[in-house]
Design a protein around this motif. Structure first.
Motif: not given
Length: 221
Positions: A16, A18, A29, A62, A119, A121-122
């Motif tokens: 990830a 992170s 974010f 989101k 991105m 995936k996030e």
């Protein structure tokens, strides 16, 4: 990219972002202050503003429908000008992290495809729906990389490309001949309109991909 590239690698779980993209208590974010300062110091104010623009975009998406996420993330990264690795980095084939890509404000196909993948995936798009695909671009007569998105396992994939910036079904991209598709779970021998035969794990590692994951883990800027 090298024209004769052939990719085999063992099953790798994606790391990830992170170290780059953090979650606040309200699930917003954001990039940590140290990262933003380092990017600005190394690449300038424009690069810093790119990170802030990406942060704003990610937060706005989101709760958006999946297709809106696909289209807007594709558009965001396609704003970065294309430039060969040789001109950007002085080597023939370099896989830059997303922060290097946005910092330099230049990149080639690997950076577009991998940055879009991470991105999305996030943003919660399942990895089972997304594959980084090696193709032959017949117009340019070179090996190329794109991100493909499958709404369902049997869907004709959509192609997220930096050459043709429109998100189109693979059936409308006859200029791309598929070679391989992969994500963090598996590698496939690609077929014209979707995933093909799965390649058994334990074949060989893609050194460029492995190094990219290591660079992401150590927050390379």
């Amino acid at each position: 990219m090298k024209k004769n590239i052939i990719i085999f690698f063992t099953t790798i779980i994606f790391l990830a972002f992170s170290n780059y993209l953090l979650f606040a208590g309200n699930d917003d974010f954001f990039f940590d202050k140290k990262t933003i300062k380092t990017v600005e110091k190394k690449y300038g104010l424009f690069a810093k503003n790119r990170l802030l623009a990406l942060t704003k975009l990610m937060n706005s998406l989101k709760n958006a429908p999946e297709m809106e996420k696909i289209l807007k993330i594709n558009n965001f990264f396609n704003q970065v000008p294309y430039q060969s690795d040789l001109k950007t980095w002085g080597v023939n084939d370099y896989w830059a992290t997303m922060l290097e890509f946005l910092g330099k404000d230049r990149g080639d196909c690997e950076e577009y495809a991998t940055s879009k993948y991470f991105m999305l995936k996030e943003l919660g798009v399942p990895t089972q729906k997304m594959y980084i695909s090696y193709v032959k671009a017949t117009k340019q007569k070179i090996a190329h990389m794109v991100l493909t998105y499958f709404e369902t396992p049997k869907s004709i994939p959509l192609v997220l490309d930096n050459y043709n910036k429109r998100v189109l079904p693979a059936t409308q991209r006859p200029d791309l001949i598929p070679i391989y598709s992969f994500n963090g779970d598996a590698l496939y021998l690609a077929k014209q309109q979707g995933l093909g035969k799965k390649v058994p794990s334990g074949v060989a590692k893609n050194k460029k991909w492995t190094k990219l994951l290591q660079d992401i883990k150590r927050n390379k800027i």
